[in-house]
Design a protein around this motif. Sequence first.
Motif, PDB file in Angstrom:
ATOM      1  N   ARG A 128      51.747   4.464  93.413  1.00 55.02           N
ATOM      2  CA  ARG A 128      52.190   4.432  94.795  1.00 55.02           C
ATOM      3  C   ARG A 128      53.114   3.251  95.001  1.00 55.02           C
ATOM      4  O   ARG A 128      52.957   2.197  94.388  1.00 55.02           O
ATOM      5  N   PRO A 145      52.657   7.736  97.849  1.00 56.12           N
ATOM      6  CA  PRO A 145      51.933   8.093  96.631  1.00 56.12           C
ATOM      7  C   PRO A 145      52.705   9.150  95.836  1.00 56.12           C
ATOM      8  O   PRO A 145      53.401   9.983  96.422  1.00 56.12           O
ATOM      9  N   SER A 171      44.290   4.830  95.426  1.00 60.42           N
ATOM     10  CA  SER A 171      44.820   3.705  94.676  1.00 60.42           C
ATOM     11  C   SER A 171      44.094   2.424  95.057  1.00 60.42           C
ATOM     12  O   SER A 171      44.575   1.642  95.861  1.00 60.42           O
TER      13      SER A 171
END
Length: 261
Positions: free
Chosen positions: A189, A199, A24
């Motif tokens: 997340r 996540p 992410s």
Amino acid sequence: MAIKSLKILFLSLMSGMLAPGLASAQSTSADPWQFTGALYLWGAGIDGKTTFGSDVSVSFSDLVDNLDFALMGALEARKDKWVVTGDLIYLKVSTGQSSSRTLLPSLPSGGFTIDSTASVGVTGKVFQLMGGYELANNQSVSLYGTFGARYLKLDTDLGLEITTPSGARSANVSASNSVWDGVVGIRGRAEINENWFVPFYGDIGTGQSDMTWQAFAGIGYNFGRADLVLGYRHLDWKFKDTDLISDMAFSGPLLGLTYRF
């Protein structure tokens, strides 16, 4: 630079499937393309069922013992609010079981023995290409809507050999099936603090299979450019009644290390 890029791509492809919830990287409209790779261990077992009602189950320890070959990898690209992820899995597993039984042991000759050997071999290939668009991104959560396609090809071999005093007989059944499915889902997340996060990922789809779905959730720690994640992942298909295998699922704990470059 070209050689460095090829090395990065090679390491990513050899790393194992990138759990969709692992990476992410934050981005803004001025960001260039960003890439993410992951190295991780997915302790997945295999569970399935044939259309004849027989169960096919291989635990992770059995998978390691009976694994003939495996190749897994992924690469993710991200820019602005868009993300693209490609995953590849190749797995070949074979196992067998033998038994022996003595019939009519009370006969003067001691009866006779029947030996039987059953074997099953499964070769699976999975490729998934997913796009995603950022739906939310703040200090507490980032969320993407995802869409794409998943491809699965299964080659299955079932064998049975029976040996009696009069000779041996064998039977083999082989089947090869492939399916394309469109899938949609969410990924993201939730931030616990500046280091810890949760996540998550989920998708569902259909097409040439009756249904396919996937889920992942875990806990992660951010080291800056790298994340360490522990979680659980499940990947599942339900096939048409005409297929030799009616259900197939991969599931198990996952420990991964991702790196953004």
